[in-house]
Design an enzyme around this catalytic site. Sequence first.
Site, PDB file in Angstrom:
ATOM      1  N   GLU A 156       0.799  -1.233   0.000  1.00  0.00           N
ATOM      2  CA  GLU A 156       0.000   0.000   0.000  1.00  0.00           C
ATOM      3  C   GLU A 156       0.829   1.280   0.000  1.00  0.00           C
ATOM      4  OE1 GLU A 156      -3.014  -0.079   3.022  1.00  0.00           O
ATOM      5  OE2 GLU A 156      -3.910  -1.919   2.248  1.00  0.00           O
ATOM      6  N   GLU A 177      -5.175  -8.653   0.785  1.00  0.00           N
ATOM      7  CA  GLU A 177      -5.782  -8.301   2.082  1.00  0.00           C
ATOM      8  C   GLU A 177      -7.243  -7.981   1.859  1.00  0.00           C
ATOM      9  OE1 GLU A 177      -4.164  -5.060   4.490  1.00  0.00           O
ATOM     10  OE2 GLU A 177      -2.151  -5.771   4.039  1.00  0.00           O
TER      11      GLU A 177
HETATM   12  C1  FCB Z   1      -4.417  -2.048   5.540  1.00  0.00           C
HETATM   13  C2  FCB Z   1      -3.032  -2.378   6.039  1.00  0.00           C
HETATM   14  C3  FCB Z   1      -3.006  -3.441   7.095  1.00  0.00           C
HETATM   15  C4  FCB Z   1      -4.159  -3.339   8.052  1.00  0.00           C
HETATM   16  C5  FCB Z   1      -5.475  -3.169   7.318  1.00  0.00           C
HETATM   17  C6  FCB Z   1      -6.692  -3.084   8.214  1.00  0.00           C
HETATM   18  O1  FCB Z   1      -4.432  -0.761   5.020  1.00  0.00           O
HETATM   19  O2  FCB Z   1      -2.230  -2.812   4.976  1.00  0.00           O
HETATM   20  O3  FCB Z   1      -1.764  -3.392   7.731  1.00  0.00           O
HETATM   21  O4  FCB Z   1      -3.943  -2.336   8.965  1.00  0.00           O
HETATM   22  O5  FCB Z   1      -5.423  -2.044   6.508  1.00  0.00           O
END
Ligand code: FCB
Length: 437
Positions: A160, A345
């Site tokens: 990110e 994620e």
């Molecule tokens: C993302 C992050 C991760 C976590 C989630 C909820 O932005 O990559 O580390 O905090 O959010």
Amino acid sequence: MKDFIYGVATSSYQIEGAAFEDGRGISIWDTFSRTPGKVANGDTGDVACDHYHRYKEDLDLMKWLGVSAYRFSVAWPRVIPNGIGKINQFGIDFYDRLIDGVLERGIEPWLTIYHWDLPQALQDRGGWANREITEWFSEYTGLLANRFGDRVKRWMTLNEPLCSAWIGHLYGEMAPGIRNLKTALDASHHLLLSHGRAVDVIRSSIKEVKVGIVINVTPAVPVGESAEDKRAADLADGFDNRWFLNPVFGKSYPEDVLQALGESPAIEAGDMKEIAKDLDFLGVNFYFRQTVKYDATGKPLPIKNVRRENVKRTFMDWEVHAPAFAEYLTRIHRLYAPKEMYVTENGSAWDDRLVNGKIEDDERISYFKEHLAAIESAREAGAPINGYFAWSLLDNFEWTYGYEKRFGLVYVDYKTQERIPKKSAHHYRQLLLDRAT
Ligand code: FCB
């Protein structure tokens, strides 16, 4: 879903703890979390889930879940305490033990090189705003590739970059807590350039490797039908999503955003080519969509985020809207045509309560179901999505929210460090069991 990897994801600072043990250097998150007012309740990652000592128990949990892949990150200051130069063998040993433990349990390790814990010593020299970081990052990447490349075949350069660049250097809400547009633009460019150079380092040192980057997408919808609101949504999409996706896939920074900002990062000849390295896959993180309206007074762009009423929201106050995810995955496939995509994620925080030794987190289960269905529909529409990593294995240090927000499949009692699988963990496990039969 067939031929599909199911995994779980974590990151170093959020779970490891042992922040001052075995020669680990200081990271910008150690500094930031100690700055009064920056993190809820003054929480820090000093102890976190104590994963540094309890990793075996955590790997056993993964094995019990039945996942086939584990996405984790390396803490740069644990392996090179000052960011460059002297190597900390204790740190290397820890990741050796971890990787071996993952493999012994029949799980594939997916390594993220950078998930936000920059060595403070490098921040003191300008961090991501200093172009020299591309060399520091190459050195660090080279070390990891040489030490772990014999066993780790799936690599992600950055997690990110939006959060590092915009949230860390423009909004000041994450480490290093800077608020300056020009610094943020330069940081974004150096992050992407570091990514491009690291891809070469990885490919030249590891055989049969697959390498990618992890980009978080936040689709933007206009609050109304006006042309101005639509333009605001385009700009939000440009700034949050296309700014990072475009260069990685060989396009320039979005023209509409550059014009509206009236500023640009310092780009040197050849940079855009170096950023646009051929990738084996794109990692996509998704949590929510945003609703925006036009606001001439908005800075640095004429945008304002609007809070929609009467929609479902998680404990983070993020809107739950899986169709926006399906649509964006399809859009990425259409606009950028990555060879492969992985959802690296996805997950949600809820007000989990431990009652009679159990956590009945039905909302989390629904969230997973809806988002997996969205992935399935994007796959049917042709997007080459080959895996999913639930965020997260464990409740953990949720950055500025500290330990208040729980994203885990497994509940962590921070007083005792006891791990208790939530109902969602049982659900995920069953999903994987059903699939195996
Ligand atoms: C993302 C992050 C991760 C976590 C989630 C909820 O932005 O990559 O580390 O905090 O959010």
